[in-house]
Design an enzyme around this catalytic site. Structure first.
Site, short mmCIF file in Angstrom:
data_model
loop_
_atom_site.label_atom_id
_atom_site.label_comp_id
_atom_site.label_asym_id
_atom_site.label_seq_id
_atom_site.Cartn_x
_atom_site.Cartn_y
_atom_site.Cartn_z
CB SER A 13 64.21 94.25 109.32
OG SER A 13 64.53 92.81 109.08
CG HIS A 109 72.16 81.14 106.95
ND1 HIS A 109 72.32 81.59 105.71
CD2 HIS A 109 71.37 79.97 107.13
CE1 HIS A 109 71.71 80.72 104.91
NE2 HIS A 109 71.25 79.54 105.86
C1 GRF Z 1 67.69 87.82 107.27
O1 GRF Z 1 66.85 86.74 106.95
C2 GRF Z 1 69.19 87.34 107.32
O2 GRF Z 1 69.28 86.18 108.24
C3 GRF Z 1 69.65 87.10 106.19
O3 GRF Z 1 69.36 88.01 105.29
C4 GRF Z 1 68.03 88.40 105.75
C5 GRF Z 1 68.14 89.95 105.92
O4 GRF Z 1 66.96 90.52 106.09
N1 GRF Z 1 71.13 86.89 106.00
P1 GRF Z 1 66.92 92.19 106.49
O5 GRF Z 1 67.66 92.89 105.45
O6 GRF Z 1 67.68 92.30 107.78
O7 GRF Z 1 65.44 92.35 106.83
#
Ligand code: GRF
Length: 195
Positions: A13, A109
């Site tokens: 996402s 993060h």
């Molecule tokens: C996010 O919460 C990001 O902070 C972490 O991994 C997750 C990835 O989510 N590093 P997405 O695949 O971008 O939806």
């Protein structure tokens, strides 16, 4: 214009929010490729929907770790990569790549680092720990990647309030909404600072 390569292992996402920002003209960069360690994930589907080249490069396909590191490096070089964007990449980036791209790898993060970073703090584990600790605020952090996991210099953070009624899932959703706003903005600023 600088070239970015996104690394993702899951839904992507954040990858999508970066694509959307580029398409809306808010982020002046070329997404030249996506690297994943897994087949069959939504991120790959997103890449192909937007005709973004992608490669699955997995450690398990190589006999030696060094071969894996070199495969990553060669792909990055062939795409003429200026900046690597980690967006939910659930593998440690090999030291060889971190050294070759010093100050040119960013990560997002889902906590207010330095809190809840490092080994074991990913996905819902982070939000569960925040709720169990009774923190009043959580959020997300964009930082430069260094050899120490989740410890590189912090660029920017966005805060969200933690409600008594929150579950790890509801908190994760609110933090993710902030990630989608924060990451493209920080990438844009960082790109202008790259020589
Ligand atoms: C996010 O919460 C990001 O902070 C972490 O991994 C997750 C990835 O989510 N590093 P997405 O695949 O971008 O939806």
């Amino acid at each position: 214009m600088k070239n970015i390569v996104v690394f993702a292992s899951g839904s992507g996402s954040n990858f999508q929010s970066i694509i959307d920002s580029v398409q809306a003209g808010k982020l002046n960069t070329r997404i030249v490729g996506l690297i994943s360690n897994k087949h069959g994930i939504k991120s790959l589907e997103r890449a192909s929907n937007y005709h973004i080249p992608y490669r699955v490069i997995s450690e398990s396909d190589y006999e030696h770790y060094e071969e894996y590191s070199i495969a990553l490096l060669e792909q990055l070089q062939s795409w003429d990569t200026d900046l690597i964007i980690l967006a939910g990449f659930l593998r440690k980036v090999p030291t060889l790549v971190i050294q070759a791209f010093e100050h040119r790898i960013l990560n997002i993060h889902p906590s207010l680092l330095p809190k809840y970073g490092g080994k074991g703090f990913y996905g819902l584990h982070v939000h569960t720990a925040v709720i169990e600790a009774g923190d009043r605020y959580s959020g997300c952090t964009v930082h430069v990647v260094s050899e120490e996991y989740d410890k590189g210099p912090i660029l920017e953070q966005a805060k969200v309030k933690v409600y008594k009624s929150d579950t790890p899932q509801t908190l994760a959703k609110r933090v993710l909404e902030q990630e989608h706003i924060l990451y493209p903005k920080v990438i844009s600023n960082y790109l202008t600072s790259l020589s």
